[in-house]
Design a protein around this motif. Structure first.
Motif, PDB file in Angstrom:
ATOM      1  N   LYS A 114      99.135  84.931   9.504  1.00 44.63           N
ATOM      2  CA  LYS A 114     100.122  86.029   9.736  1.00 44.63           C
ATOM      3  C   LYS A 114     100.314  86.344  10.820  1.00 44.63           C
ATOM      4  N   GLY A 115     101.598  86.264  11.943  1.00 46.92           N
ATOM      5  CA  GLY A 115     101.846  85.679  13.326  1.00 46.92           C
ATOM      6  C   GLY A 115     101.386  85.254  14.332  1.00 46.92           C
ATOM      7  N   THR A 116     101.666  84.113  13.713  1.00 49.74           N
ATOM      8  CA  THR A 116     101.185  82.298  13.758  1.00 49.74           C
ATOM      9  C   THR A 116     102.264  81.212  13.296  1.00 49.74           C
ATOM     10  N   ARG A 143     108.512  86.960  18.899  1.00 50.41           N
ATOM     11  CA  ARG A 143     106.713  88.207  19.630  1.00 50.41           C
ATOM     12  C   ARG A 143     105.684  87.439  17.899  1.00 50.41           C
ATOM     13  N   GLN A 144     104.580  86.859  18.210  1.00 53.22           N
ATOM     14  CA  GLN A 144     104.098  86.541  17.406  1.00 53.22           C
ATOM     15  C   GLN A 144     102.363  87.395  17.605  1.00 53.22           C
ATOM     16  N   ARG A 145     101.383  86.904  16.776  1.00 51.75           N
ATOM     17  CA  ARG A 145      99.780  87.179  16.902  1.00 51.75           C
ATOM     18  C   ARG A 145      99.764  86.203  18.175  1.00 51.75           C
ATOM     19  N   PRO A 196     104.295  91.038  13.827  1.00 52.48           N
ATOM     20  CA  PRO A 196     105.571  89.891  13.938  1.00 52.48           C
ATOM     21  C   PRO A 196     106.496  90.294  14.011  1.00 52.48           C
TER      22      PRO A 196
END
Length: 427
Positions: free
Chosen positions: A8-10, A120-122, A116
Motif C-alpha cells: 500500500k502506498g507504492t 502522494r505515496q508512501r 496514500p
C-alpha cells in the motif's frame, strides 16, 4: 494463497510512464549542468538520529511518518523521508565543506508512512538541489529560478509561487511567543493536530488544512512583522533579485514549510491543476542544519519537487513527448529473419531507432503493428529481399516505397527519418 501485490502506498512505474520520468530527469540534468550543479547520490537509508536531529523530533515527519527499523546490529535505521539531511551528512563526512561552495542536485526515492492519496505515496520520488556555503540572497533567487525554469521548460504555464521569510532563530522565538499568545484563547476551537502543535511546534498551525483553524489563523500575527532589520534586509534583497529575473510571486506569511531546519526564505510553487495537493515544488534556506549535524555554521538553501505529482500533471496536460521510433522492421522466412536482426543492430549502431517485430506472424499482422508504432518508415524483409541482400523501405505516412540494397541503407541511414521529396511528374 492470496495474490501478491505492491505494498500500500507504492506504485509500479510502467513503460508508458517511464518515458515521461526520463524526460523530466534529462531536462533537469541539462538545466542543472548549465548552472554548474553536480549530481550527488546518497543512501536510501541512514541512521535514525540524522533525521531526528536534522528534521526535528517535533515534526510530523519524525513523529509519525518515518519508516524506522533495527538492523541486525540493533542499530536504528530509517528509510530517508527527504533528501536534504542526507546531502548535508555526505557534505560533512566527505569533507566537501573544505572545498568551497557546493552546488549539488539529487534524485531518487523517499519514504513516508502517510495516507496514500492522489499525488502522494508512501514511496515517492524527488528531484532536489542544494547550495551549501553561500549566505548571499542571490543564492536563494538562483535556486528558485532553477525550479521556475525547469517547470516552465517542461511546458507548465499555470503556475504560482508563494514566498515568505521565517527569519532566523531569534526572529522565530519572538514570533512563536506572539503566535502562542494569540492562539491560546482559541485552543478549544483548533483541530486536534493543531491543539497538539500549540505546545510542540506552533508555527505548523499556520499551514493547517482544517477550515476552522484556517479561519482562526487569518487574523494571527504575521511573522513578517517580527523580523529583525537584518532579516528584513535579506528578504528584501531576495525579492528584488526575483523581480530582476521577472519571476512573479505572492507574499504568504502563513507559509512555514514542514521541517524545523528552515530559516529566512521559504517558498512553494503550485499548480491549480492538481486540486488539494497543489504544491509541485518547495524549499528554502536552512542556515542552521549543517551546525546541527556537527559541522560549523554554514549557510545553505535548496528545494525539492515531487516527481509523482509533476508527472501526473504533465500527463494530464499532455505535454509529454513520445518516444521516437524511426523505423519498424518486419520480416518473414528463415533467412530474412536472420538478416533482420543483423540489419536492425547495424542501423541502431548508426543512431537509428529500430523496433524489430519478433512475432514471426504473417506480414499482414506485422504491417498493422508497424502502422500503430508511430515510426516514419517500415522496413520489409522477405526471402526475396534476403536472397538479393536488399530491403524494401515503405514511408508510412505517404505509402511510398522502394527497394534498396541493405548496404546502401547502412551507408545512408538518414533517409529513414524523413519522407522522401515528392516527385513532380514530367510536363
Amino acid at each position: 494463497m492470496a495474490d501478491i501485490q505492491a505494498p500500500k502506498g507504492t506504485k509500479d512505474i510502467l513503460a508508458d510512464s517511464v518515458s515521461c520520468w526520463q524526460w523530466v530527469e534529462s531536462t533537469a540534468r541539462q538545466l542543472f549542468s548549465q548552472a554548474a550543479y553536480r549530481e550527488i547520490r546518497t543512501p536510501i537509508f541512514e541512521q535514525t538520529q540524522l533525521f531526528e536531529r536534522g528534521i526535528g523530533e517535533a515534526t510530523d515527519v519524525v513523529g509519525k511518518e518515518m519508516y524506522t527499523f533495527l538492523d541486525r546490529g540493533d542499530r536504528s535505521m530509517t528509510l530517508r523521508p527527504e533528501g536534504t539531511a542526507g546531502v548535508v551528512r555526505a557534505y560533512l563526512e566527505n569533507g566537501l565543506h573544505a572545498q568551497g561552495l557546493q552546488r549539488l542536485w539529487y534524485t531518487g526515492p523517499m519514504f513516508r508512512y502517510e495516507n496514500p492519496q492522489k499525488g502522494r505515496q508512501r514511496q515517492f520520488h524527488q528531484i532536489g538541489v542544494e547550495v551549501l556555503g553561500s549566505k548571499d540572497p542571490r543564492a536563494d533567487a538562483e535556486v528558485i529560478a532553477l525550479a521556475w525554469d525547469l517547470l516552465k521548460g517542461l511546458g507548465l504555464g499555470d503556475l504560482r509561487m508563494d514566498l515568505n521569510s521565517v527569519g532566523d532563530g531569534d526572529d522565530r522565538d519572538r514570533y512563536r511567543t506572539a503566535l502562542v499568545d494569540y492562539l491560546t484563547p482559541y485552543h478549544g476551537d483548533l483541530d486536534p493536530d493543531s491543539q497538539d502543535r500549540l505546545s510542540r511546534n506552533p508555527l505548523r498551525i499556520l499551514d493547517s488544512k482544517n477550515e476552522k483553524t484556517q479561519t482562526i489563523v487569518q487574523n494571527a500575527p504575521s511573522i513578517l512583522d517580527h523580523l529583525s532589520p537584518e532579516s528584513r534586509q535579506f528578504f528584501d534583497r531576495v525579492q528584488q533579485s526575483l523581480a530582476d529575473l521577472g519571476i512573479t510571486y505572492r507574499l504568504n506569511p502563513c507559509l512555514v514549510r514542514g521541517l524545523d531546519y528552515y530559516t529566512h526564505t521559504a517558498f512553494e510553487i503550485q499548480s491549480d491543476n492538481l486540486g488539494t495537493q497543489a504544491t509541485v515544488c518547495g524549499g528554502g534556506r536552512y542556515d542552521g542544519l549543517v551546525a546541527e549535524l556537527g559541522g560549523s555554521v554554514t549557510p545553505a538553501v535548496g528545494w525539492a519537487l515531487g516527481m509523482e505529482r509533476l508527472v501526473m500533471l504533465l500527463q494530464q496536460l499532455q505535454t509529454v513527448p513520445q518516444p521516437r521510433v524511426d523505423c519498424y522492421l518486419v520480416s518473414r522466412g528463415e533467412k530474412a529473419e536472420a538478416q533482420s536482426l543483423r540489419l536492425a543492430q547495424g542501423l541502431r549502431h548508426l543512431g537509428i531507432a529500430v523496433e524489430l517485430d519478433l512475432s514471426g506472424s504473417a506480414f499482414g499482422k506485422q504491417f498493422k503493428r508497424a502502422d500503430r508504432s508511430g515510426a516514419v518508415t517500415c522496413l520489409i524483409l522477405g526471402d526475396g529481399e534476403a536472397e538479393a541482400g536488399a530491403v524494401t523501405v515503405k514511408w508510412l505516412q505517404s505509402g511510398t516505397q522502394e527497394t534498396r540494397p541493405q548496404a546502401d541503407l547502412l551507408a545512408h541511414p538518414e533517409i529513414l527519418r524523413q519522407e522522401p521529396p515528392t516527385q513532380t511528374p514530367p510536363a
